[in-house]
Design an enzyme around this catalytic site. Sequence first.
Site: not given
Length: 268
Positions: A147, A14, A143, A129
């Site tokens: 990853k 989106s 964060y 990633s």
Amino acid sequence: MLTKSKVILITGASSGIGLSTAQYLASKGHRVFGASRSQPENVTFEWVCMDVTSEESVKSAVQQILAQTSQIDVLINNAGLGLAGPLEETTDELVNTVFNTNVLGVLRVCRSVIPIFRKQRHGFILNISSIASGMGLPFRGIYTASKAALETMTESLSMELKEFNIQVCSVLPGDISTNINSHRLVANLREDSVYAAKFSKVHRQINDEVSHAAQPIIIARAIEKIIHTPKPRLHYTVGPIVQRATVWLRIILPQRFFEFLLMRFYGM
Ligand SMILES: NC(=O)c1ccc[n+]([C@@H]2O[C@H](COP(=O)([O-])OP(=O)(O)OC[C@H]3O[C@@H](n4cnc5c(N)ncnc54)[C@H](OP(=O)(O)O)[C@@H]3O)[C@@H](O)[C@H]2O)c1
């Protein structure tokens, strides 16, 4: 160059990288199912509602796709969420939300799609990633950890799925100008937080870098090439040369020197 039209499922379609990639792949003649929680407007691909944090939602979206097509050739796990804040002041709730989306979310979609790939005796999983997966960045510890987890999960999956003719790789983007800044979760700092000044400076810098970064179409083009590569590499870094170079510098430079350079970069 398009050699064969593929059926592609991409999550997080989106906005940003997912939206751009879904539109680009559809323009190249692929049948693209773009999944997200909110429905994008005026798109050229088929949208399916999917919340990667819900097993039920993932299963139902995949069933919906299968009702319309007999196969899925490529799965692009792109849905993701940023988080900024000092680790000491980051709540379990925020950590859970990010890992539930960036790591477990990928696993949930894989669990739904891999049986289809195995039955077909072919499939391609591409995980989005980040270049930041290879290093702990200040005030983005959760964060970058999510990853990093995704990177090693990619490597494990690749070995486990080889015998079923399912290819697995990851793409590590550098900074890309998307809506990730406005969607990023931010830890609520304590009123007397010792991190307030440094965090607000680094946070501003992170936002500036993303705002002035390359457009997501560079990732879309790279992905289109990768899915046509007969023997893809395990990891692809995509982005400005300086950011791509940090992956190597992290390996070859003395660790404390690399840390010093990062801290200098962030003015810490
Ligand atoms: N932009 C960068 O600089 C950069 C750099 C490296 C890596 N990345 C990675 O690239 C990916 C895409 O990020 P972006 O920059 O394009 O960010 P973005 O513009 O914020 O888009 C994030 C997408 O993820 C979807 N998403 C988030 N949570 C979801 C959930 N629970 N279920 C389903 N979809 C969900 C969002 O859709 P809904 O909210 O509608 O569900 C949206 O489509 C992420 O994995 C990000 O970590 C980005």
